[in-house]
Design a protein around this motif. Structure first.
Motif, PDB file in Angstrom:
ATOM      1  N   ALA A  40      28.899  50.584  40.726  1.00  0.00           N
ATOM      2  CA  ALA A  40      27.792  51.119  40.746  1.00  0.00           C
ATOM      3  C   ALA A  40      26.704  50.677  41.779  1.00  0.00           C
ATOM      4  CB  ALA A  40      27.169  50.848  39.116  1.00  0.00           C
ATOM      5  N   ALA A  41      26.928  49.264  42.024  1.00  0.00           N
ATOM      6  CA  ALA A  41      25.739  48.704  42.967  1.00  0.00           C
ATOM      7  C   ALA A  41      26.227  49.245  44.446  1.00  0.00           C
ATOM      8  CB  ALA A  41      25.969  47.396  43.145  1.00  0.00           C
ATOM      9  N   GLU A  42      27.438  49.760  44.573  1.00  0.00           N
ATOM     10  CA  GLU A  42      27.836  50.211  45.839  1.00  0.00           C
ATOM     11  C   GLU A  42      27.340  51.705  45.992  1.00  0.00           C
ATOM     12  OE1 GLU A  42      29.901  50.602  49.650  1.00  0.00           O
ATOM     13  OE2 GLU A  42      29.066  48.860  48.300  1.00  0.00           O
ATOM     14  N   GLN A  43      27.533  52.292  44.914  1.00  0.00           N
ATOM     15  CA  GLN A  43      27.103  53.557  44.881  1.00  0.00           C
ATOM     16  C   GLN A  43      25.392  53.795  44.927  1.00  0.00           C
ATOM     17  OE1 GLN A  43      27.899  55.903  41.322  1.00  0.00           O
ATOM     18  NE2 GLN A  43      26.956  57.861  41.838  1.00  0.00           N
ATOM     19  N   GLU A  44      24.632  52.713  44.391  1.00  0.00           N
ATOM     20  CA  GLU A  44      23.288  52.871  44.625  1.00  0.00           C
ATOM     21  C   GLU A  44      23.221  52.513  46.060  1.00  0.00           C
ATOM     22  OE1 GLU A  44      21.126  50.329  41.739  1.00  0.00           O
ATOM     23  OE2 GLU A  44      22.332  51.026  40.336  1.00  0.00           O
ATOM     24  N   ARG A  45      23.724  51.550  46.607  1.00  0.00           N
ATOM     25  CA  ARG A  45      23.601  51.511  48.098  1.00  0.00           C
ATOM     26  C   ARG A  45      23.985  52.441  48.972  1.00  0.00           C
ATOM     27  NH1 ARG A  45      26.069  50.678  52.561  1.00  0.00           N
ATOM     28  NH2 ARG A  45      28.058  50.661  51.560  1.00  0.00           N
ATOM     29  N   GLU A  47      23.814  55.764  48.232  1.00  0.00           N
ATOM     30  CA  GLU A  47      22.883  56.672  47.774  1.00  0.00           C
ATOM     31  C   GLU A  47      21.646  56.584  48.648  1.00  0.00           C
ATOM     32  OE1 GLU A  47      22.818  57.146  43.338  1.00  0.00           O
ATOM     33  OE2 GLU A  47      24.518  58.628  43.554  1.00  0.00           O
ATOM     34  N   ALA A  48      21.201  55.394  48.571  1.00  0.00           N
ATOM     35  CA  ALA A  48      19.867  54.963  49.097  1.00  0.00           C
ATOM     36  C   ALA A  48      20.019  55.314  50.490  1.00  0.00           C
ATOM     37  CB  ALA A  48      19.458  53.567  49.025  1.00  0.00           C
TER      38      ALA A  48
END
Length: 137
Positions: A40-45, A47-48
């Motif tokens: 989830a953290a990697e996905q957020e990174r 996406e940003a």
């Protein structure tokens, strides 16, 4: 029918057999939760990063942009090929004119005035081919 009952000793033995599996499943659960948090953290990174670079994270819009880029690339390659074909044709015309001049030069009694006229025509023909190719680019 009466419910089956076990003695305390039997229950302890059963628990002892089940405990390693329970601990293994608990470790797997903790590992899966940790991996899910990391993902989830990697996905957020990502996406940003995508949002900063492309202004959107909409998959359909990004796909449309990619396909438009492919189309632009294909169009550019087609234009390049068209221009290259024009250059090939121009080179073939120049080669044909060269062969025609060589044929004339090999004839007996060719006069200097005729050679001058041929060279002038040749220069004009080459200039026209260059203009044609340059105009197409």
């Amino acid at each position: 029918m009466q419910p089956q009952t076990r003695s305390d000793e039997q229950n302890r033995a059963l628990l002892a057999r089940l405990r390693p599996e329970h601990e293994s499943l608990k470790r797997a659960q903790i590992k899966a939760e940790t991996e899910a948090e990391r993902a989830a953290a990697e996905q957020e990174r990502i996406e940003a990063e995508v949002l900063a670079k492309y202004g959107t994270v909409d998959v359909d819009e990004l796909q449309a942009r990619i396909e438009a880029g492919w189309q632009r690339n294909s169009d550019a390659v087609d234009a390049y090929q068209t221009n290259l074909d024009r250059v090939r044709q121009a080179a073939a015309r120049i080669d044909a004119e060269d062969r025609a001049i060589e044929t004339i030069l090999k004839q007996p009694n060719v006069r200097i005035a005729d050679l001058g006229r041929l060279l002038d025509e040749r220069i004009g023909a080459v200039a026209a081919v260059v203009d044609d190719v340059a105009g197409a680019a």
